[in-house]
Design a protein around this motif. Structure first.
Motif, short mmCIF file in Angstrom:
data_model
loop_
_atom_site.label_atom_id
_atom_site.label_comp_id
_atom_site.label_asym_id
_atom_site.label_seq_id
_atom_site.Cartn_x
_atom_site.Cartn_y
_atom_site.Cartn_z
N TYR A 299 40.21 60.68 15.06
CA TYR A 299 39.70 62.21 15.15
C TYR A 299 38.55 62.27 15.94
CZ TYR A 299 42.79 64.36 11.71
OH TYR A 299 43.93 64.82 11.11
N SER A 300 37.53 61.22 15.85
CA SER A 300 36.35 61.39 16.57
C SER A 300 36.80 61.33 18.06
CB SER A 300 35.18 60.61 16.29
OG SER A 300 35.40 59.12 16.97
N SER A 301 37.83 60.47 18.46
CA SER A 301 37.90 60.51 19.97
C SER A 301 38.54 61.68 20.48
CB SER A 301 39.14 59.32 20.02
OG SER A 301 38.78 58.21 19.58
N TYR A 302 39.51 62.27 19.56
CA TYR A 302 39.90 63.57 19.80
C TYR A 302 39.05 64.76 20.15
CZ TYR A 302 43.55 67.27 20.21
OH TYR A 302 44.31 68.32 20.60
N ILE A 303 38.27 64.74 19.17
CA ILE A 303 37.25 65.66 19.17
C ILE A 303 36.04 65.56 20.37
CG2 ILE A 303 34.70 66.45 17.84
CD1 ILE A 303 36.68 65.94 15.36
N ASP A 304 35.87 64.30 20.78
CA ASP A 304 34.89 64.11 21.77
C ASP A 304 35.61 64.53 23.04
OD1 ASP A 304 33.10 62.87 20.24
OD2 ASP A 304 33.56 60.87 20.66
N LEU A 305 36.96 64.23 23.30
CA LEU A 305 37.51 64.88 24.40
C LEU A 305 37.93 66.43 24.34
CD1 LEU A 305 40.69 62.24 24.78
CD2 LEU A 305 38.40 62.25 26.00
N VAL A 306 37.98 66.84 23.26
CA VAL A 306 37.86 68.34 23.11
C VAL A 306 36.44 68.66 23.85
CG1 VAL A 306 38.12 70.54 21.83
CG2 VAL A 306 39.76 68.63 21.69
N ASN A 307 35.45 68.28 23.20
CA ASN A 307 34.11 68.82 23.31
C ASN A 307 33.59 68.27 24.84
OD1 ASN A 307 33.52 69.70 20.89
ND2 ASN A 307 32.92 67.80 20.00
N ALA A 308 34.22 67.50 25.34
CA ALA A 308 33.75 67.15 26.90
C ALA A 308 34.80 67.94 27.72
CB ALA A 308 33.95 65.83 27.06
N ASP B 105 56.48 58.28 33.26
CA ASP B 105 55.86 59.44 33.81
C ASP B 105 55.28 60.29 33.02
OD1 ASP B 105 56.35 58.06 36.55
OD2 ASP B 105 58.66 59.34 36.40
N ASP B 106 55.11 60.12 31.77
CA ASP B 106 54.41 60.89 30.94
C ASP B 106 52.76 61.07 31.30
OD1 ASP B 106 53.34 62.39 28.94
OD2 ASP B 106 53.55 60.61 27.30
N MET B 107 52.47 62.30 31.57
CA MET B 107 51.29 62.89 32.13
C MET B 107 50.12 62.96 30.92
SD MET B 107 51.55 62.28 35.12
CE MET B 107 50.11 63.36 35.60
N THR B 108 50.77 62.84 29.63
CA THR B 108 49.86 63.01 28.57
C THR B 108 48.51 62.50 28.73
OG1 THR B 108 51.93 63.43 27.18
CG2 THR B 108 49.87 63.12 26.08
N LYS B 109 47.63 63.02 28.43
CA LYS B 109 46.16 62.22 28.35
C LYS B 109 46.29 61.11 27.36
CE LYS B 109 44.03 65.38 31.08
NZ LYS B 109 43.84 66.62 30.73
N THR B 110 45.73 59.96 27.68
CA THR B 110 45.90 58.76 26.86
C THR B 110 44.43 57.97 26.38
OG1 THR B 110 48.21 58.51 27.27
CG2 THR B 110 47.05 56.60 26.46
N ILE B 111 44.58 57.68 24.97
CA ILE B 111 43.21 57.12 24.69
C ILE B 111 43.70 55.67 24.46
CG2 ILE B 111 41.72 56.82 22.65
CD1 ILE B 111 42.27 59.94 22.26
N ILE B 112 42.89 54.74 24.91
CA ILE B 112 43.06 53.32 24.38
C ILE B 112 42.00 52.76 23.55
CG2 ILE B 112 43.14 50.84 25.53
CD1 ILE B 112 44.31 51.96 27.94
N ALA B 113 42.69 52.15 22.35
CA ALA B 113 41.49 51.57 21.53
C ALA B 113 41.00 50.24 21.90
CB ALA B 113 42.22 51.31 19.98
N SER B 114 39.63 50.18 22.29
CA SER B 114 39.00 49.17 23.02
C SER B 114 38.34 48.30 21.71
CB SER B 114 37.92 49.64 23.95
OG SER B 114 37.28 48.41 24.41
N THR B 115 38.98 47.36 21.43
CA THR B 115 38.74 46.52 20.04
C THR B 115 37.75 45.51 19.95
OG1 THR B 115 41.06 45.57 20.43
CG2 THR B 115 41.11 47.42 19.08
N ALA B 116 37.52 45.10 20.96
CA ALA B 116 36.42 44.15 20.93
C ALA B 116 35.53 44.05 22.24
CB ALA B 116 37.20 42.36 20.79
#
Ligand SMILES: *Cc1c(COP(=O)(O)O)cnc(C)c1O
Length: 497
Positions: free
Chosen positions: A240-249, A412-423
């Motif tokens: 949720y926080s990632s999504y919200i950050d992207l909306v806010n930015a 070829d999916d252009m959907t914006k994509t978040i990657i979990a950076s785990t370490a």
């Protein structure tokens, strides 16, 4: 909200009991009886991380009073436990967004949940009329162990034991655990791999005699692995926080769907993303990234789960897993809550090491795409990301980034994509420097950290550079057969002292 079991629909317990028990009596995993709907994201746009955590978790842990839950999230998500004020900052690197989940006390994403989990356990224990003490038992592929030890150290009425595969963790990870402080902590290296550690833990949970002995002393055994609801549910928050950050930015519009790529081991982190989706987060596809231990890639693409193979030790050790516990929860949801199907598939897995799901389940799982990265691809990705983008990622995150490349090539999916950076890459310094072709012969762990820092112009997390000044407290190594005895010694020994 009540919690039920993946293997028995007659189970209805509240979250505090689910937290303390860890696993259901018949061996199933606890799940919330329904997915709460969180409502408009609009209302969450101005929340900071701990407010968001409160907002999400109050819908799941409904037997916590608001004061109790506030104490939990405020105690966890603050500047003592996290070195970054945003807790889970998001970085745009080329065509993808990395959410950095490694700014906690032990530099891995496990801190995201294990900073709040001990507060949950303490709160639940206070309400318990049956138990006065909790023994937390953890099997770790490297990161959970340290994060749990840090979270639980010196907490009254709780003891914690961590089992790690002697040759299956990085040198820094081992050092983090061996130098652990706290009077209530115990760390044991096991001759075997992560699955051996996880199996040992499961057997101890299912050992009726041992559990009865403990219960008679008003002690309850519990787990801090992602089989515990208190471990995996707080992981919903950072999606949720990632999504919200992207909306806010202004990077996405509110309501626009995103993809999420998760480097996966035990399937807990990606399952939390799926829960987020069910609770209202606009998600297009989830992308499950594996390393050479590609059981999940096969499972999600072909519908056959087959653990009958040798576990390969890779440079992303936290994903060196053949039996991903949380797949059980996923099967429960994908079979429309069919406990009979889950029980029988889990039995098959136990007996023959493999199972195949029905076509219906297979088609229900279709929103989860799966790819894996081999070691060569991982190394190249670490190098290329630093060279082209001046961004240093760790080996697990590199697995995810390679998986996303493969997904893009396929769709070829252009959907914006978040990657979990785990370490943090500083947990896996030798492998990272090898990927970068930097000579490290003859250097010790801390010289290697320094080398990585100067080479990449990044800073060493303080919790890791500090390890150099900490004494080694735990050198015990055990064969699989002796684990229970060692644990008994630890639990009993302290009592007589
Ligand atoms: C634990 C871990 C993973 C795997 O997460 P799961 O929830 O077990 O799928 C990936 N990367 C790192 C760095 C980890 O510590």
């Amino acid at each position: 909200m009540k919690f039920t079991s993946t293997r028995d629909s007659n189970v209805h317990i509240d979250s505090k009991n689910a937290l303390l028990k860890g696993i259901s009596d018949e061996g199933g995993l606890f799940i919330p009886e329904e997915f709460p709907r969180l409502g408009e994201i609009e209302t969450m746009l101005s929340m900071e991380y701990k407010e968001l955590a409160y907002h999400i978790l109050e819908n799941l842990f409904t037997d916590f009073s608001s004061d109790e839950l506030l104490e939990c999230v405020n105690g966890a998500y603050n500047d003592v436990n996290f070195s970054n004020p945003h807790i889970a900052p998001i970085k745009k690197i080329s065509d993808r967004y990395f959410v950095e989940l490694h700014h906690g006390r032990t530099s891995a994403f496990k801190d995201m949940a294990l900073s709040v989990f001990p507060y949950f356990v303490q709160t639940a224990l206070k309400s318990s009329t049956d138990f006065e003490e909790i023994v937390i038992l953890v099997a770790t592929s490297g990161d959970t162990g340290k994060a749990a030890l840090e979270g639980f150290k010196d907490i009254n009425n709780i003891k914690i034991t961590v089992l790690y595969p002697e040759d299956g963790v990085s040198s820094i990870q081992k050092r983090q655990m061996q130098t652990q402080e706290g009077d209530n902590t115990y760390v044991l290296g096991v001759v075997g791999n992560f699955d051996d550690c996880q199996t040992a833990v499961k057997e101890i949970f299912m050992n009726r005699e041992f559990n009865r002995e403990l219960n008679n002393q008003r002690i309850q055994l519990s787990s801090a692995n992602s089989i515990n609801v208190g471990r995996f549910l707080p992981q919903i928050v950072y999606y949720y926080s990632s999504y919200i950050d992207l909306v806010n930015a202004g990077e996405i519009a509110n309501g626009e769907k995103v993809n999420i790529v998760v480097p996966t081991g035990n399937f807990g982190n990606i399952l939390a993303a799926y829960y987020g989706m069910e609770m209202g987060l606009p998600i297009n596809n989830l992308i499950c990234a594996s390393n050479d231990n590609n059981v999940l890639t096969e499972f999600l693409n072909e519908g056959v789960y087959n653990k009958n193979r040798d576990l390969i030790l890779t440079t992303s050790p936290s994903m060196d897993v053949l039996v991903s516990s949380n797949v059980e929860r996923f099967l429960y949801h994908m079979s429309n809550n069919d406990t009979k199907i889950v029980s029988s598939l889990m039995n098959e897995l136990n007996e023959s090491g493999s199972y195949e799901v029905s076509d219906e389940i297979k088609s229900n799982m279709n929103f989860v795409k799966a790819y894996y990265a081999n070691e060569d691809e991982v190394n190249k990705k670490v190098l290329q990301t630093l060279e082209d983008e001046a961004y240093l990622i760790d080996t697990h995150t590199a697995v995810a980034s390679v998986a996303y490349d493969k997904y893009l090539a396929d769709t070829d999916d252009m959907t914006k994509t978040i990657i979990a950076s785990t370490a943090s890459p500083y947990k896996f310094t030798s492998d990272i420097l090898k990927a970068l072709s930097v000579e490290i012969d003859g250097m010790d762990d801390f010289e290697i950290m320094g080398r990585l820092s100067s080479f990449s112009s990044t800073e060493i997390p303080v919790n890791l550079s500090d390890l150099e000044n900490k004494a080694i407290r735990f050198r015990d190594i055990s064969s699989k057969d002796e684990i229970l005895d060692r644990i008994k010694d630890f639990i009993g020994g302290d009592e007589n002292a």
